[in-house]
Each structure stands twice: as C-alpha cells, then as structure tokens.
Scaffold this motif. Structure first.
Motif, PDB file in Angstrom:
ATOM      1  N   ARG A   1       0.834  -1.202   0.000  1.00 62.80           N
ATOM      2  CA  ARG A   1       0.000   0.000   0.000  1.00 62.80           C
ATOM      3  C   ARG A   1       0.872   1.256   0.000  1.00 62.80           C
ATOM      4  NH1 ARG A   1      -5.078  -0.980   4.144  1.00 62.80           N
ATOM      5  NH2 ARG A   1      -5.674  -3.064   3.389  1.00 62.80           N
ATOM      6  N   THR A   2       0.404   2.270  -0.691  1.00 62.26           N
ATOM      7  CA  THR A   2       1.105   3.555  -0.697  1.00 62.26           C
ATOM      8  C   THR A   2       0.384   4.604   0.138  1.00 62.26           C
ATOM      9  OG1 THR A   2      -0.061   4.146  -2.735  1.00 62.26           O
ATOM     10  CG2 THR A   2       2.141   3.170  -2.963  1.00 62.26           C
ATOM     11  N   ASP A   3      -0.818   4.273   0.619  1.00 63.71           N
ATOM     12  CA  ASP A   3      -1.604   5.255   1.364  1.00 63.71           C
ATOM     13  C   ASP A   3      -2.263   4.626   2.586  1.00 63.71           C
ATOM     14  OD1 ASP A   3      -3.365   3.631   0.035  1.00 63.71           O
ATOM     15  OD2 ASP A   3      -4.586   5.247  -0.805  1.00 63.71           O
ATOM     16  N   ASP A   4      -1.525   3.744   3.258  1.00 63.63           N
ATOM     17  CA  ASP A   4      -2.076   3.100   4.436  1.00 63.63           C
ATOM     18  C   ASP A   4      -2.313   4.126   5.542  1.00 63.63           C
ATOM     19  OD1 ASP A   4      -2.607   0.504   5.980  1.00 63.63           O
ATOM     20  OD2 ASP A   4      -1.115   1.477   7.246  1.00 63.63           O
ATOM     21  N   GLU A   5      -3.447   4.005   6.233  1.00 60.58           N
ATOM     22  CA  GLU A   5      -3.810   4.999   7.243  1.00 60.58           C
ATOM     23  C   GLU A   5      -2.876   5.003   8.454  1.00 60.58           C
ATOM     24  OE1 GLU A   5      -6.629   1.423   7.882  1.00 60.58           O
ATOM     25  OE2 GLU A   5      -5.623   2.446   6.232  1.00 60.58           O
ATOM     26  N   ASP A   6      -2.166   3.909   8.664  1.00 64.81           N
ATOM     27  CA  ASP A   6      -1.272   3.818   9.826  1.00 64.81           C
ATOM     28  C   ASP A   6       0.199   3.963   9.467  1.00 64.81           C
ATOM     29  OD1 ASP A   6      -3.368   3.271  11.738  1.00 64.81           O
ATOM     30  OD2 ASP A   6      -3.517   1.286  10.825  1.00 64.81           O
ATOM     31  N   GLU A   7       0.606   3.415   8.338  1.00 63.29           N
ATOM     32  CA  GLU A   7       2.032   3.349   8.005  1.00 63.29           C
ATOM     33  C   GLU A   7       2.431   4.188   6.796  1.00 63.29           C
ATOM     34  OE1 GLU A   7       3.579  -0.738   8.040  1.00 63.29           O
ATOM     35  OE2 GLU A   7       1.682  -1.349   8.963  1.00 63.29           O
ATOM     36  N   GLY A   8       1.463   4.734   6.085  1.00 60.45           N
ATOM     37  CA  GLY A   8       1.791   5.420   4.843  1.00 60.45           C
ATOM     38  C   GLY A   8       2.068   4.382   3.768  1.00 60.45           C
ATOM     39  N   VAL A   9       3.355   4.114   3.523  1.00 58.38           N
ATOM     40  CA  VAL A   9       3.730   3.019   2.628  1.00 58.38           C
ATOM     41  C   VAL A   9       3.789   1.742   3.450  1.00 58.38           C
ATOM     42  CG1 VAL A   9       5.478   2.104   1.052  1.00 58.38           C
ATOM     43  CG2 VAL A   9       5.033   4.570   1.132  1.00 58.38           C
ATOM     44  N   LYS A  10       3.000   0.770   3.069  1.00 59.33           N
ATOM     45  CA  LYS A  10       2.929  -0.488   3.819  1.00 59.33           C
ATOM     46  C   LYS A  10       3.528  -1.607   2.973  1.00 59.33           C
ATOM     47  CE  LYS A  10      -0.249  -3.399   6.517  1.00 59.33           C
ATOM     48  NZ  LYS A  10       0.643  -3.334   7.706  1.00 59.33           N
ATOM     49  N   TYR A  11       4.711  -2.073   3.389  1.00 55.07           N
ATOM     50  CA  TYR A  11       5.415  -3.108   2.642  1.00 55.07           C
ATOM     51  C   TYR A  11       4.996  -4.514   3.053  1.00 55.07           C
ATOM     52  CZ  TYR A  11       8.735   0.384   0.880  1.00 55.07           C
ATOM     53  OH  TYR A  11       9.318   1.453   0.246  1.00 55.07           O
ATOM     54  N   GLY A  12       4.688  -4.702   4.330  1.00 56.37           N
ATOM     55  CA  GLY A  12       4.420  -6.050   4.813  1.00 56.37           C
ATOM     56  C   GLY A  12       3.328  -6.067   5.856  1.00 56.37           C
ATOM     57  N   PHE A  13       3.005  -7.279   6.305  1.00 56.06           N
ATOM     58  CA  PHE A  13       1.896  -7.499   7.224  1.00 56.06           C
ATOM     59  C   PHE A  13       2.394  -8.253   8.441  1.00 56.06           C
ATOM     60  CE2 PHE A  13       0.528  -7.086   2.917  1.00 56.06           C
ATOM     61  CZ  PHE A  13      -0.536  -6.200   2.994  1.00 56.06           C
ATOM     62  N   ASN A  14       2.019  -7.768   9.610  1.00 56.47           N
ATOM     63  CA  ASN A  14       2.539  -8.281  10.863  1.00 56.47           C
ATOM     64  C   ASN A  14       1.761  -9.520  11.294  1.00 56.47           C
ATOM     65  OD1 ASN A  14       3.580  -8.714  13.408  1.00 56.47           O
ATOM     66  ND2 ASN A  14       3.356  -6.591  14.063  1.00 56.47           N
ATOM     67  N   THR A  15       2.426 -10.671  11.286  1.00 58.03           N
ATOM     68  CA  THR A  15       1.738 -11.924  11.609  1.00 58.03           C
ATOM     69  C   THR A  15       1.499 -12.112  13.099  1.00 58.03           C
ATOM     70  OG1 THR A  15       3.868 -13.106  11.621  1.00 58.03           O
ATOM     71  CG2 THR A  15       2.613 -13.107   9.560  1.00 58.03           C
ATOM     72  N   THR A  16       2.030 -11.217  13.922  1.00 61.50           N
ATOM     73  CA  THR A  16       1.676 -11.266  15.341  1.00 61.50           C
ATOM     74  C   THR A  16       0.363 -10.540  15.597  1.00 61.50           C
ATOM     75  OG1 THR A  16       2.903  -9.246  15.886  1.00 61.50           O
ATOM     76  CG2 THR A  16       4.106 -11.318  16.026  1.00 61.50           C
ATOM     77  N   SER A  17      -0.113  -9.791  14.617  1.00 63.39           N
ATOM     78  CA  SER A  17      -1.330  -9.003  14.764  1.00 63.39           C
ATOM     79  C   SER A  17      -2.470  -9.612  13.953  1.00 63.39           C
ATOM     80  CB  SER A  17      -1.088  -7.559  14.295  1.00 63.39           C
ATOM     81  OG  SER A  17      -2.301  -6.850  14.200  1.00 63.39           O
ATOM     82  N   VAL A  18      -3.419 -10.205  14.641  1.00 61.78           N
ATOM     83  CA  VAL A  18      -4.586 -10.766  13.954  1.00 61.78           C
ATOM     84  C   VAL A  18      -5.358  -9.649  13.254  1.00 61.78           C
ATOM     85  CG1 VAL A  18      -6.801 -11.919  14.290  1.00 61.78           C
ATOM     86  CG2 VAL A  18      -4.765 -12.750  15.498  1.00 61.78           C
ATOM     87  N   ALA A  19      -5.374  -8.458  13.845  1.00 63.67           N
ATOM     88  CA  ALA A  19      -6.073  -7.326  13.233  1.00 63.67           C
ATOM     89  C   ALA A  19      -5.436  -6.952  11.895  1.00 63.67           C
ATOM     90  CB  ALA A  19      -6.058  -6.126  14.181  1.00 63.67           C
ATOM     91  N   ASP A  20      -4.101  -6.949  11.827  1.00 64.03           N
ATOM     92  CA  ASP A  20      -3.420  -6.619  10.569  1.00 64.03           C
ATOM     93  C   ASP A  20      -3.736  -7.654   9.493  1.00 64.03           C
ATOM     94  OD1 ASP A  20      -1.839  -4.812   9.153  1.00 64.03           O
ATOM     95  OD2 ASP A  20       0.011  -5.907   9.546  1.00 64.03           O
ATOM     96  N   LEU A  21      -3.773  -8.915   9.888  1.00 70.39           N
ATOM     97  CA  LEU A  21      -4.087  -9.981   8.935  1.00 70.39           C
ATOM     98  C   LEU A  21      -5.552  -9.902   8.492  1.00 70.39           C
ATOM     99  CD1 LEU A  21      -2.213 -13.021  10.548  1.00 70.39           C
ATOM    100  CD2 LEU A  21      -1.395 -11.430   8.803  1.00 70.39           C
ATOM    101  N   ASN A  22      -6.443  -9.706   9.448  1.00 69.98           N
ATOM    102  CA  ASN A  22      -7.879  -9.673   9.147  1.00 69.98           C
ATOM    103  C   ASN A  22      -8.297  -8.424   8.390  1.00 69.98           C
ATOM    104  OD1 ASN A  22      -8.814 -12.112  10.138  1.00 69.98           O
ATOM    105  ND2 ASN A  22      -9.297 -11.315  12.156  1.00 69.98           N
ATOM    106  N   ASN A  23      -7.820  -7.273   8.850  1.00 68.92           N
ATOM    107  CA  ASN A  23      -8.337  -6.005   8.349  1.00 68.92           C
ATOM    108  C   ASN A  23      -7.594  -5.446   7.148  1.00 68.92           C
ATOM    109  OD1 ASN A  23     -10.108  -6.128  10.531  1.00 68.92           O
ATOM    110  ND2 ASN A  23      -8.771  -4.899  11.837  1.00 68.92           N
TER     111      ASN A  23
END
Length: 212
Positions: free
Chosen positions: A164-186
């Motif tokens: 993502r280039t416009d993620d609301e939390d990170e701006g540019v989002k390269y990866g997804f945090n597998t410790t966070s179920v919310a990041d995986l789900n949402n």
C-alpha cells in the motif's frame, strides 16, 4: 421455478461473488507495486519458484519454535481462506543448519493437523544469502539477529513486491505483521483479495480477446 428468476440468479450471483471477492480498502484498484524485479529462488538450489505464483513470503529465522504462533496466525487467517486458489503459495525462508530442518518438520506436522499444507514451502538458505535477498526487497523492515521478521510480504507473478502507498497507519505499507490478527484480518486479507481479483480479471480479458 420460473425461467426469469433463474436468469436473474445466474447473473446476480457471479456479480455479488466478484464484489465480495474484490471488496476492500483499495476500491477495486490494482495493488501498488512497491519493489520491482525481486530475485527468484533458483539460485538457492530449490525447485520452489516465485515467478508465475502469487506468493506470501516470510522469514522464519533460527528460532522457529518461537515463530509457531506467527505461522498459525498466517495459516488460519490467510492460507485457509486463499490456499485453494491455483497459483497461490506460502514460501518461508529458513537459515540452513542449526537443526532448522528438524524444526520445520515439527512445524509442518502441527500445521498439517490444522489444514492441508500442500502449498506451504520452506526454502533453506545460507545466512549471508538470506541477508542479501532480504535487502533486495527494499522494504522499511529489518531482520533480527535470528534472521527473522514477523512481517510477511506479497509477491506477484511478475516478481514484484505489492503493498500500500496510502495506508492509514504506516503510509507506505510493505508487509503485514503476523503477530497481529487485526493486521491480517483487516488489511492483508483485503490486499490478497485485490491481487487475486486483479489476475482473475486479466485472465478473463485475455480469454475474451483470444475469442474475438
């Protein structure tokens, strides 16, 4: 059942299925390319390839027993949902030695008790080569001292890293945090939907063009 009703169902159901499949924060657009021309894996002496596949790429590191929770989250939230798609795969990079081959076998047994792990692949790589390969992803993430990261990355069939280039939390989002179920789900679930829908539409268009 009346013919008119049947025709409506036949038309509406695929449309609803597509809208559900492609829905997400990206509003039916393409998932942005963040890094182009990722190196494939043949140089590591493996038969596992990234090219021609939609890959979820991860780095388990040496302390695999501490990353089981991450693998289980990824399996339950992403793999179980999308593993049935023909060109989808999970690829985990693991350092050679340190008993990691045996640790991976143990992990595979545990994952296999939860689902069919036919499309989970583990590639064993020398330490120095893991560092070099990771650097070429050109992300804002780092590997820890055990050569692991909780983040996983989406690699498309043309060996590009998507995100993502416009993620609301990170701006540019390269990866997804597998410790966070919310990041995986949402977030990750939405983005995997987008890229799979993108290739589905491209395939339909190519088939339509060839039939003209």
């Amino acid at each position: 059942m009346k013919k008119g009703f049947v025709l409506v169902v036949l038309f509406v159901f695929p449309l609803v299925a597509y809208l559900f499949f492609a829905s997400g924060v990206n509003n039916f657009g393409r998932l942005p390319v963040l890094t182009q021309n990722i190196a494939d894996l043949e140089r590591f002496g493996t038969e596992v390839n990234l090219e021609g596949k939609i890959t979820i790429l991860g780095f388990l590191g040496n302390e695999i027993e501490l990353k089981k929770g991450n693998a289980f989250n990824l399996n339950q939230k992403i793999y179980k949902r999308f593993g049935k798609f023909k060109d989808f795969q999970m690829v985990m990079i693991v350092p050679k030695g340190n008993g990691n081959e045996e640790k991976v076998e143990s992990l595979k047994i545990e994952l296999g008790a939860l689902s069919d792990i036919e499309k989970w692949f583990f590639v064993f790589v020398e330490t120095s080569e893991i560092k070099s390969f990771f650097q070429h992803l050109k992300t804002d993430k780092t590997l820890d001292e055990n050569l692991s990261t909780p983040y996983v990355f989406i690699i498309d069939k043309e060996l590009n890293l998507r995100g993502r280039t416009d993620d609301e939390d990170e701006g540019v989002k390269y990866g997804f945090n597998t410790t966070s179920v919310a990041d995986l789900n949402n977030k990750m679930e939405d983005d995997v939907k987008i890229i799979l829908a993108e290739y589905r539409l491209a395939l339909k268009k190519n088939n339509a063009d060839r039939s003209k």
